[in-house]
Design a protein around this motif. Structure first.
Motif, mmCIF file in Angstrom:
data_model
loop_
_atom_site.group_PDB
_atom_site.id
_atom_site.type_symbol
_atom_site.label_atom_id
_atom_site.label_comp_id
_atom_site.label_asym_id
_atom_site.label_seq_id
_atom_site.Cartn_x
_atom_site.Cartn_y
_atom_site.Cartn_z
ATOM 1 N N GLU A 1 -122.736 64.381 -12.573
ATOM 2 C CA GLU A 1 -123.128 65.172 -13.744
ATOM 3 C C GLU A 1 -123.624 64.181 -14.780
ATOM 4 O O GLU A 1 -122.898 63.266 -15.158
ATOM 5 C CB GLU A 1 -121.925 65.955 -14.296
ATOM 6 C CG GLU A 1 -122.230 66.669 -15.605
ATOM 7 C CD GLU A 1 -121.023 67.440 -16.161
ATOM 8 O OE1 GLU A 1 -121.092 68.669 -16.244
ATOM 9 O OE2 GLU A 1 -120.003 66.787 -16.504
ATOM 10 N N THR B 1 -117.697 62.834 -11.893
ATOM 11 C CA THR B 1 -117.818 63.482 -13.208
ATOM 12 C C THR B 1 -116.963 62.716 -14.213
ATOM 13 O O THR B 1 -116.139 61.892 -13.833
ATOM 14 C CB THR B 1 -117.359 64.951 -13.178
ATOM 15 O OG1 THR B 1 -115.934 64.999 -13.002
ATOM 16 C CG2 THR B 1 -118.029 65.723 -12.063
ATOM 17 N N TRP C 1 -127.049 68.149 -12.363
ATOM 18 C CA TRP C 1 -126.008 67.872 -11.367
ATOM 19 C C TRP C 1 -126.622 67.489 -10.026
ATOM 20 O O TRP C 1 -127.541 68.167 -9.546
ATOM 21 C CB TRP C 1 -125.128 69.117 -11.191
ATOM 22 C CG TRP C 1 -124.362 69.466 -12.418
ATOM 23 C CD1 TRP C 1 -123.112 69.018 -12.755
ATOM 24 C CD2 TRP C 1 -124.770 70.337 -13.497
ATOM 25 N NE1 TRP C 1 -122.724 69.553 -13.967
ATOM 26 C CE2 TRP C 1 -123.718 70.349 -14.442
ATOM 27 C CE3 TRP C 1 -125.921 71.075 -13.762
ATOM 28 C CZ2 TRP C 1 -123.784 71.095 -15.620
ATOM 29 C CZ3 TRP C 1 -125.989 71.813 -14.939
ATOM 30 C CH2 TRP C 1 -124.931 71.819 -15.853
#
Lengths: 451, 451
Positions: B138, B10, B126
């Motif tokens: 993500e 992320t 995701w």
């Protein structure tokens, strides 16, 4: 599968709602940019350690946790209790607000950021609250914060930003200010400095249970009669802000050092705002404003819509040490938040969304097929090159069907190009609301639609 | 806590990156609106039944599942195996793409939507993929789809939209088209209709392992020598699109009904596009384009950046029955997707982001304190009322510190108002890049900064 659904407490935002929401986002974002705030986005999921313990036990329970991928059976089976199980099978959770991720980001990037750091963030947050009217499990927060400066000019700027946004939205609001130092001083004065949080939580209920209710609850919470009397005297202060400050002095509270500091801060914020904007219109002192969150230490702010019964549609305040929990202490900051769902509800109720938000497409070209089609295809291109959002119905269906499509999408104009019009190098522009039709050249139509 | 981090795969998007991303979002969104697409947002989490089985076994494994809240110990302990455990403790998962939520939304709202329904959606998705360079857990997708119409004009419009966006971005691209009916016809012709998916998956590898590699893999996958020969003849076709179609006819493929239909569709899309835009510049026929996803049934589209080595930066195609899985069959649709991360990477590498994206704030007012402060506070207000993003340093720190702040934020201008300037009712506007200074009235400065 015919019984398709979405998780309770979540929402699809279809076209009409999204256009209105996007309008709100655009107005708010534009104000943030005008005031020098910089955009930040953080991941939907954070490591569990980042989030737990920051929102109280209640918050920990209401977090949506992400199940670890891969084999988790062993770990699950060997877990001693529910809490251990959750810890064993989940290392991440969805963010619960934007403040903790912001603090985490500032702590992680302290070496490269320009301080004072002004950031805005508009993202969804998730809470496993019991869904009810107006309370959702997924909702957006729109926050602006300034960290690394304790200057009170920041407060004045955030108030100006609030009022600019609501003026742009044509929404009549009142900014309520208070200062946590005044509340802390009150607690000092009555010998209950250690019970500041208990006291503010009860004062916070004033909107719901009125003064008599709050007094009863204070008594129940073992505040003494003398303490209750002083709190009641404080909560009963009314009038404009100058009158209220006079009264604070009269009842002897202003002699407390903390109260005096709070008053001075409030007065400076008002002065700075007045120097900037020219007046203090729309701002009131609300000594009963408490804002439950523990981390506020100075100015606290709340926004109320004036023409409709609704809780606060925005709020914020000054905190002295937000990033300390992430190893970066003594960063003073101040922030505000826009309550998007409530602002939306108020705007909708008062019918304040501008007409152009209703439909984005300005004109639909009706298809007749044949030679007219190539004329239409050229026309749609020219419309778009001139910045006019335009559609062409993709096939030569019955005109009734195409008209219904325009009506359903609330497209304000349609264009009709039949063989006759092609022969004359003209087209018919029809106003769907009035029914008026005009015979125009392509150039003339573009000019008409541009205005 | 000093070792703060975010989950692997992320990203935080800080101010500089966000401004560039917001620029891309704005350009793409604006094109979507110009073409009559309507905004949609769906919840981050969907019910498990909505998602499972839609992305193959691999997809099911890579989904991020949400742990049920409350007591789950009993259910976890009594689970027979890992799969049962996951089912027992989780009822929701994060969305894996935007297509399935869109199909679910259309099925749920079939009664109220205006068809053909044109929607755009720009949201995060995701996937628990192993993170690696350019692959994240993500990431955003930016999709536009039209459902409820099989007219090929839709394809032509989507291609025009693609080229409009990339022209606005100053990004040199090539649109590659093919038609799944041509590939399906090829499979028919070689007697491998039942192995279309196997074949297209291998053809899809052409970019990575070249023709010889694909041929080896086909052989390994038990395609016969004769079949391989025909596939090789097909994959070796080159030249402009007219030459390629001639060659398809020469090698006898065009006599297959499916191939003929695919060719006719391709030609019509080209014709419609030409009628609309005036030429077919930037569009090529790529017979080797396969696009792995099974649900495509007609036109397939891919966008490649021309001046840089990078996979496709966008793609899409026609599907015949997307909402059937949700009980709403026979809805033909066509859609495209913008690969935001890759477009960002290409734009950054080629230095194509416009200068005004670097800093949003145009001017910083330096604070000297004293009387000058109130002059500054009035000036900042006037700047903002004139739509110029402006900041005032919140306290009268050393000038060096304030200048460093302007430099770090890459603010192009600063304003200096000392006592001397106050006396003259003027101010100094300094260009931070050239170092030039001008002595101006407030009015003159506003005009200078507006241009």
């Amino acid at each position: 599968m015919s019984n398709v659904s979405i998780p309770k407490g979540t929402r699809d935002f279809g076209p009409e709602v999204m256009r209105k929401r996007n309008y709100l986002f655009a107005v708010i974002r534009n104000a943030f940019i005008q005031y020098g705030f910089e955009p930040l986005e953080t991941p939907a999921m954070e490591n569990i350690e980042t989030l737990t313990g920051k929102y109280g036990d209640e918050g920990d329970k209401l977090m949506f946790r992400i199940l670890n991928n891969g084999e988790i059976l062993e770990k699950a089976k060997s877990s001693e209790n529910n809490n251990a199980l959750i810890k064993n099978v989940s290392e991440k959770a969805l963010r619960y607000d934007l403040t903790i991720p912001f603090a985490r980001y500032v702590a992680m990037n302290r070496g490269t950021l320009a301080f004072p750091f002004r950031r805005y963030q508009m993202q969804a947050v998730w809470r496993a609250d019991r869904p009810q009217k107006g309370r959702f499990r997924e909702f957006y927060q729109c926050d602006a914060d300034i960290v690394g400066s304790n200057a009170l000019l920041n407060e004045a700027e955030l108030i100006a930003l609030y009022l600019d946004v609501f003026r742009t939205l044509n929404l009549n609001v009142e900014i309520r200010l208070n200062n946590r130092k005044i509340l802390a001083g009150l607690a000092n004065c009555i010998g209950a400095a250690d019970r500041l949080t208990d006291m503010t939580i009860l004062i916070d209920k004033l909107d719901k249970i009125e003064l008599s209710g709050v007094m009863q609850e204070l008594e129940k919470a073992a505040f003494t009669a003398e303490q209750c009397e002083k709190i009641q005297a404080y909560l009963s202060i009314s009038g404009d802000w100058k009158t209220q400050l006079t009264r604070l002095r009269e009842i002897g509270l202003a002699s407390d050092e903390m109260v005096a500091k709070g008053i001075a801060e409030f007065e400076e914020v008002m002065t700075l705002y007045r120097l900037m904007v020219g007046n203090n219109d729309g701002i009131v002192l609300d000594l009963t404003l408490a804002r439950g969150l523990n981390y506020y230490t100075g100015t606290i702010i709340e926004v109320k819509a004036k023409d409709v019964a609704m809780g606060s549609i925005g709020g914020g305040g000054r905190y002295d040490d937000l990033t300390g929990i992430f190893g970066f202490p003594n960063m003073s900051g101040v922030g505000i938040s826009f309550g998007l769902d409530r602002i939306y509800a108020v705007m909708d109720e008062l019918n304040l969304f501008p007409q152009e938000v209703v439909s984005a497409t300005k004109v639909l070209l009706i298809q007749f097929g044949g030679i007219a089609e190539s004329v239409c295809l050229n026309a749609i291109r020219q419309l778009r090159l001139n910045g006019i959002p335009a559609e062409i119905y993709p096939s030569a269906e019955k005109i009734k069907k195409q008209m219904e499509y325009a009506n359903k999408k609330q497209i304000p104009f349609v264009v009709l190009i039949g063989d006759e019009e092609v022969a004359q190098s003209k087209l018919i522009l029809k106003n769907m609301q009035s029914g008026d039709q005009q015979l125009l050249t392509l150039e003339e139509m573009i000019q008409a639609l541009k205005n």
